[in-house]
Design an enzyme around this catalytic site. Structure first.
Site, mmCIF file in Angstrom:
data_model
loop_
_atom_site.group_PDB
_atom_site.id
_atom_site.type_symbol
_atom_site.label_atom_id
_atom_site.label_comp_id
_atom_site.label_asym_id
_atom_site.label_seq_id
_atom_site.Cartn_x
_atom_site.Cartn_y
_atom_site.Cartn_z
ATOM 1 N N GLU A 33 0.576 -1.296 -0.043
ATOM 2 C CA GLU A 33 -0.380 -0.163 -0.250
ATOM 3 C C GLU A 33 0.673 1.018 0.115
ATOM 4 O OE1 GLU A 33 -2.695 -0.579 3.704
ATOM 5 O OE2 GLU A 33 -2.823 -2.456 2.309
ATOM 6 N N ALA A 65 2.210 1.328 3.441
ATOM 7 C CA ALA A 65 2.442 0.350 3.438
ATOM 8 C C ALA A 65 3.718 -1.037 2.623
ATOM 9 C CB ALA A 65 1.607 -0.627 4.150
ATOM 10 N N GLN A 70 42.531 -6.890 -21.526
ATOM 11 C CA GLN A 70 41.944 -7.626 -20.472
ATOM 12 C C GLN A 70 41.167 -6.444 -19.687
ATOM 13 O OE1 GLN A 70 45.195 -6.995 -16.630
ATOM 14 N NE2 GLN A 70 45.458 -9.571 -17.846
ATOM 15 N N GLU A 113 9.688 -8.284 -3.622
ATOM 16 C CA GLU A 113 9.735 -10.032 -2.663
ATOM 17 C C GLU A 113 10.967 -9.303 -1.168
ATOM 18 O OE1 GLU A 113 8.319 -12.847 -3.129
ATOM 19 O OE2 GLU A 113 7.671 -12.901 -5.877
ATOM 20 N N GLU A 140 17.513 -4.514 1.595
ATOM 21 C CA GLU A 140 18.129 -3.750 2.796
ATOM 22 C C GLU A 140 16.958 -4.797 3.034
ATOM 23 O OE1 GLU A 140 17.029 -2.090 0.188
ATOM 24 O OE2 GLU A 140 19.448 -1.351 0.012
HETATM 25 C C1 LIG Z 1 8.580 -3.968 -9.944
HETATM 26 C C2 LIG Z 1 7.618 -4.039 -8.991
HETATM 27 C C3 LIG Z 1 7.930 -5.919 -8.183
HETATM 28 C C4 LIG Z 1 6.195 -5.499 -7.765
HETATM 29 N N1 LIG Z 1 4.968 -6.399 -7.342
HETATM 30 C C5 LIG Z 1 4.417 -6.135 -6.779
HETATM 31 C C6 LIG Z 1 2.975 -7.130 -6.409
HETATM 32 O O1 LIG Z 1 2.976 -8.008 -6.761
HETATM 33 N N2 LIG Z 1 2.286 -7.011 -5.425
HETATM 34 C C7 LIG Z 1 2.839 -6.270 -4.557
HETATM 35 O O2 LIG Z 1 2.035 -6.389 -3.370
HETATM 36 N N3 LIG Z 1 3.987 -5.707 -4.229
HETATM 37 C C8 LIG Z 1 4.957 -5.751 -5.103
HETATM 38 N N4 LIG Z 1 5.710 -4.413 -4.865
HETATM 39 C C9 LIG Z 1 6.804 -3.371 -4.057
HETATM 40 C C10 LIG Z 1 6.944 -4.014 -3.623
HETATM 41 O O3 LIG Z 1 6.979 -5.570 -2.446
HETATM 42 C C11 LIG Z 1 7.619 -2.915 -2.355
HETATM 43 O O4 LIG Z 1 8.473 -2.162 -3.301
HETATM 44 C C12 LIG Z 1 8.216 -3.318 -1.298
HETATM 45 O O5 LIG Z 1 7.758 -4.031 -0.416
HETATM 46 C C13 LIG Z 1 9.264 -1.961 -0.605
HETATM 47 O O6 LIG Z 1 8.120 -0.820 -0.373
HETATM 48 P P1 LIG Z 1 8.702 0.005 -0.628
HETATM 49 O O7 LIG Z 1 8.498 0.610 -2.491
HETATM 50 O O8 LIG Z 1 7.192 1.507 -0.214
HETATM 51 O O9 LIG Z 1 9.474 0.485 -0.046
HETATM 52 P P2 LIG Z 1 9.718 1.581 1.644
HETATM 53 O O10 LIG Z 1 9.767 0.646 2.123
HETATM 54 O O11 LIG Z 1 8.891 2.579 0.897
HETATM 55 O O12 LIG Z 1 11.278 1.167 1.397
HETATM 56 C C14 LIG Z 1 12.234 2.147 0.434
HETATM 57 C C15 LIG Z 1 14.272 2.321 0.939
HETATM 58 O O13 LIG Z 1 14.164 2.196 2.429
HETATM 59 C C16 LIG Z 1 14.670 1.213 2.846
HETATM 60 N N5 LIG Z 1 13.870 0.257 4.011
HETATM 61 C C17 LIG Z 1 12.859 0.268 4.680
HETATM 62 N N6 LIG Z 1 12.461 -0.570 5.749
HETATM 63 C C18 LIG Z 1 14.104 -0.578 6.219
HETATM 64 C C19 LIG Z 1 14.462 -1.466 6.998
HETATM 65 N N7 LIG Z 1 13.576 -2.004 7.917
HETATM 66 N N8 LIG Z 1 15.341 -1.867 7.241
HETATM 67 C C20 LIG Z 1 16.881 -1.182 6.290
HETATM 68 N N9 LIG Z 1 16.075 -0.738 5.234
HETATM 69 C C21 LIG Z 1 14.529 -0.127 5.252
HETATM 70 C C22 LIG Z 1 14.135 -0.124 1.477
HETATM 71 O O14 LIG Z 1 15.123 -1.074 1.279
HETATM 72 C C23 LIG Z 1 13.792 1.348 0.724
HETATM 73 O O15 LIG Z 1 15.675 1.149 0.929
HETATM 74 C C24 LIG Z 1 6.549 -4.538 -6.338
HETATM 75 C C25 LIG Z 1 7.669 -3.994 -6.239
HETATM 76 C C26 LIG Z 1 8.741 -3.579 -7.747
HETATM 77 C C27 LIG Z 1 8.871 -2.802 -7.810
#
Ligand SMILES: Cc1cc2nc3c(=O)[nH]c(=O)nc-3n(C[C@H](O)[C@H](O)[C@H](O)COP(=O)(O)OP(=O)(O)OC[C@H]3O[C@@H](n4cnc5c(N)ncnc54)[C@H](O)[C@@H]3O)c2cc1C
Length: 383
Positions: free
Chosen positions: A129, A132, A283, A367, A371
């Site tokens: 979300e 989230a 190389q 997935e 991090e």
């Molecule tokens: C190509 C693609 C396909 C996807 N497919 C799906 C899908 O099919 N279904 C679905 O529900 N979601 C999907 N997602 C979403 C994906 O699961 C989320 O993008 C992911 O979980 C990260 O959430 P966010 O993008 O909100 O980043 P955020 O959680 O906001 O993270 C931002 C940054 O902070 C870092 N961070 C956050 N928390 C921590 C922590 N505790 N420790 C260290 N670093 C942290 C993260 O590593 C990242 O670098 C997809 C995303 C992409 C890019």
């Protein structure tokens, strides 16, 4: 007997079969789909007909009943040519297939699981979300009871394949506790035709226009309460278990993407001449290729190791996170160097390596970001 790749001869035979499918059916259509920004729905059917879709799904539910090393092989070889169909296989066998096969009620397996892998249906999982992402437990989508129905309200982003999916799992709160214990998985068939379920937009993204990443709104979506997969309130547990399989799939995608980029780089370094000689004789180029070969093989072996552990019935939370993180980081490094080996041509769309580089980046994020996966691995070190 284990071959030099760490697999058994039957897996190598299967690899030959998948490679033949990729050469005959996938490779000829990649550029056209990418250019036209068209999701390869037709390929999903062909994968199913070739016995390459429900790899790990029991045969009684329309799958192939094969092991996780076969899953690794299929996803790797598909990704070596094009990651989009590999992603469909990976998601359907892991987050969707594992959740239904291991936790679903009998009727859900008989109906949903069998339909997916008999009719070659595209699947999706709606978890993330806007507020989230990595902190998935902060999800706010709710599914409240009204008689024997659930009414779902919420906002999801990055639902891969959402807009083209025939079956979707939405992750929502069925209780008021606000913790892991009130999250449930809810299955929805034919989501395009469900009132209140709106695919708001296809999120434009780095991977290109052929991939489908949907933003989805659930506004009073009504489904029967029996659509809860397995037990109510166990959704978080189920999705974490399914993610172990999904992360092996993501690792295999990383290995395949990296191998595809290396294949192209080896050919290019052999053909391209500068200063009167093939560039592979410098190389500065040949050592890049050697590093690629070593890193890819290490990533492949780690992914096979995680898959073998799963085949042996072990818990693979740490192994899957290690393979996913290592292999997708390798994919990013290898594809970046592959573009460099190609020079200006690598930066153009005339060669496949810029696509491989874009594909690698996404795999470091989904997935669980790398991090978050590193956090999982380090947590295991202090158990
Ligand atoms: C190509 C693609 C396909 C996807 N497919 C799906 C899908 O099919 N279904 C679905 O529900 N979601 C999907 N997602 C979403 C994906 O699961 C989320 O993008 C992911 O979980 C990260 O959430 P966010 O993008 O909100 O980043 P955020 O959680 O906001 O993270 C931002 C940054 O902070 C870092 N961070 C956050 N928390 C921590 C922590 N505790 N420790 C260290 N670093 C942290 C993260 O590593 C990242 O670098 C997809 C995303 C992409 C890019």
């Amino acid at each position: 007997m284990i071959t030099h790749t760490g697999l058994e001869p039957r897996h190598e035979e299967f690899r030959d079969r998948v490679q033949a499918f990729c050469d005959d059916t996938v490779r000829p259509v990649v550029e056209e789909h990418e250019r036209e920004g068209r999701f390869p729905l037709d390929l999903v059917d062909e994968l199913g007909d070739a016995g390459l879709y429900g790899i790990t799904i029991p045969e009684e539910y329309g799958g192939e009943g094969m092991d996780y090393r076969s899953f690794q092989v299929a996803v790797e070889e598909l990704s070596r040519v094009w990651k989009i169909p590999a992603g469909v296989v990976s998601l359907s066998c892991s987050l969707v297939g594992t959740s239904l096969a291991e936790f679903g009620a009998n009727w859900q397996r008989e109906e949903w699981l069998r339909d997916i892998f008999t009719d070659n249906l595209v699947t999706a999982v709606s978890l993330t979300e806007p507020q989230a992402g990595s902190d998935a437990a902060a999800l706010e989508t709710s599914a409240r009871r009204d008689g024997d129905e659930l009414v779902i309200d919420g906002h999801k982003v990055w639902t891969s394949h959402g807009e083209v999916a025939d079956f979707l799992i939405v992750v929502a709160r069925t209780g008021d506790e606000g913790d892991h214990g009130d999250v449930s998985l809810i299955g929805i068939s034919d989501p395009q035709s469900v009132d209140g379920l709106e695919f708001v937009r296809d999120i434009p993204c780095m991977e290109g226009d052929a991939v489908v990443e949907s933003e989805v709104k659930y506004d009073g979506v009504r489904v029967p309460e029996e659509n809860i997969i397995g037990e109510e309130g166990k959704g978080f547990k189920y999705i974490m278990r399914a993610l172990d399989v999904g992360r092996i799939g993501a690792a295999a995608q990383g290995v395949g993407v990296a191998q595809g980029a290396m294949d192209a780089s080896v050919d290019f370094a052999d053909e391209r001449e500068q200063f009167g000689q093939p560039i592979r004789e410098f190389q500065g180029v040949s050592f890049k290729l050697a590093d690629m070969a070593m890193d890819i093989q290490a990533a492949r072996l780690m992914t096979i190791w995680a898959a073998k552990n799963l085949d042996d019935g072990n818990r693979v939370n740490k192994q899957a996170s290690m393979a996913k993180t290592f292999a997708t980081d390798v994919a990013m490094d290898v594809t970046t160097e592959a573009v460099q080996v190609h020079g200006s041509r690598g930066y153009s769309k005339d060669y496949p390596v810029e696509r491989f580089m874009r594909e690698a980046k996404g795999a470091q994020i989904y997935e669980g970001t790398n991090e978050v996966n590193r956090q999982i691995i380090s947590d295991h070190l202090f158990e």
